[in-house]
Design an enzyme around this catalytic site. Structure first.
Site, PDB file in Angstrom:
ATOM      1  N   GLU A   5       0.822  -1.213   0.000  1.00 16.64           N
ATOM      2  CA  GLU A   5       0.000   0.000   0.000  1.00 16.64           C
ATOM      3  C   GLU A   5       0.856   1.261   0.000  1.00 16.64           C
ATOM      4  OE1 GLU A   5      -3.128   0.155  -0.530  1.00 16.64           O
ATOM      5  OE2 GLU A   5      -3.359  -2.025  -0.542  1.00 16.64           O
ATOM      6  N   HIS A  58       1.992   2.163  -3.478  1.00 10.51           N
ATOM      7  CA  HIS A  58       0.976   2.874  -4.264  1.00 10.51           C
ATOM      8  C   HIS A  58       1.025   4.374  -3.958  1.00 10.51           C
ATOM      9  CE1 HIS A  58      -0.887  -0.580  -6.013  1.00 10.51           C
ATOM     10  NE2 HIS A  58      -1.421  -1.052  -4.893  1.00 10.51           N
TER      11      HIS A  58
END
Length: 234
Positions: free
Chosen positions: A23, A26
């Site tokens: 995550e 990203h």
């Protein structure tokens, strides 16, 4: 059950690291491409708690874990998700291709982490003699599970169904009209994935997609990473 706690602990730790850095990748990719949304919302963090989704990170995996341990004494399938990193397409210099690169960053991070874990098996041998045999077994188990967790997460996310990363990559590669039509699948994408993973196997016991995925995709990738890191396969 108590004997399983060390194994469960290293499995959870390996999974947390894989999900958290996936995550974070990203968010950093979005920032590099012009979108500071994740940074402004405090999501550019290596703190796993920042990425916890109450349903996807706790409830669903917890139910699957407990139900399988009670039913069979082992865990065959796990599924879950983290809170998606917020991305504002309007801030990306090229929204469609920018979102594609943001999507690629997560699996790319997982593949890099899998390779790093495989490389760390070499120096881990230096701890032999300093740690007990049980502790050494846990070190090697953690590294092996780190390779596995990162490969499962990275490869699964490349399945080309929105909102998985593979679906967003497909939207970036398809011609514009086809991409827009495909992107409209995103609200139903999670239900499609859940249906294929859990509903269809219940209706058709011979159809076990996760077993097929692990055997035909993850296992060859695991062998490739091990060989690339300089380990000999038996």
């Amino acid at each position: 059950m108590m004997a399983m706690l060390p194994e469960l602990a290293v499995a959870v730790l390996a999974s947390i690291i894989a999900i958290t850095l996936h995550e974070a990748a990203h968010g950093y990719a979005a920032l590099w491409l012009g979108d500071p949304t994740a940074k402004l919302m405090g999501r550019l963090s290596l703190n796993p708690l920042r990425h916890v989704d109450p349903v996807g990170t706790i409830l669903v995996p917890g139910i699957l874990l407990v139900s399988q341990l009670l039913a069979t004494g082992r865990v065959d399938v796990m599924f879950g998700w983290a809170k998606p990193v917020p991305v504002d397409l309007r801030n990306l210099r090229n929204p469609r291709t920018g979102m594609m690169w943001v999507a690629i960053a997560g699996p790319a991070m997982n593949f890099a982490l899998a390779f790093i874990a495989a490389l760390l098996i070499h120096p881990a041998g230096l701890l032999d003699g300093l740690l007990s045999a049980d502790s050494m077994a846990l070190v090697y188990r953690f590294l092996g599970l780190s390779i596995l967790a990162n490969l499962v997460l990275g490869l699964f996310n490349l399945i080309p169904i929105p909102p998985l990363d593979g679906g967003r990559i497909a939207v970036g590669l398809l011609p514009f009209r086809a991409a827009m039509a495909y992107a409209r699948l995103e609200p139903a994408g999670l239900f499609i994935v859940l249906g294929v993973l859990f509903l269809l196997p219940a209706l058709i016991p011979a159809f076990q997609p996760m077993e097929l995925f692990i055997r035909e995709v993850v296992r060859p990738a695991f062998d490739l990473v091990i060989r690339a890191a300089g380990h000999r396969m038996p």
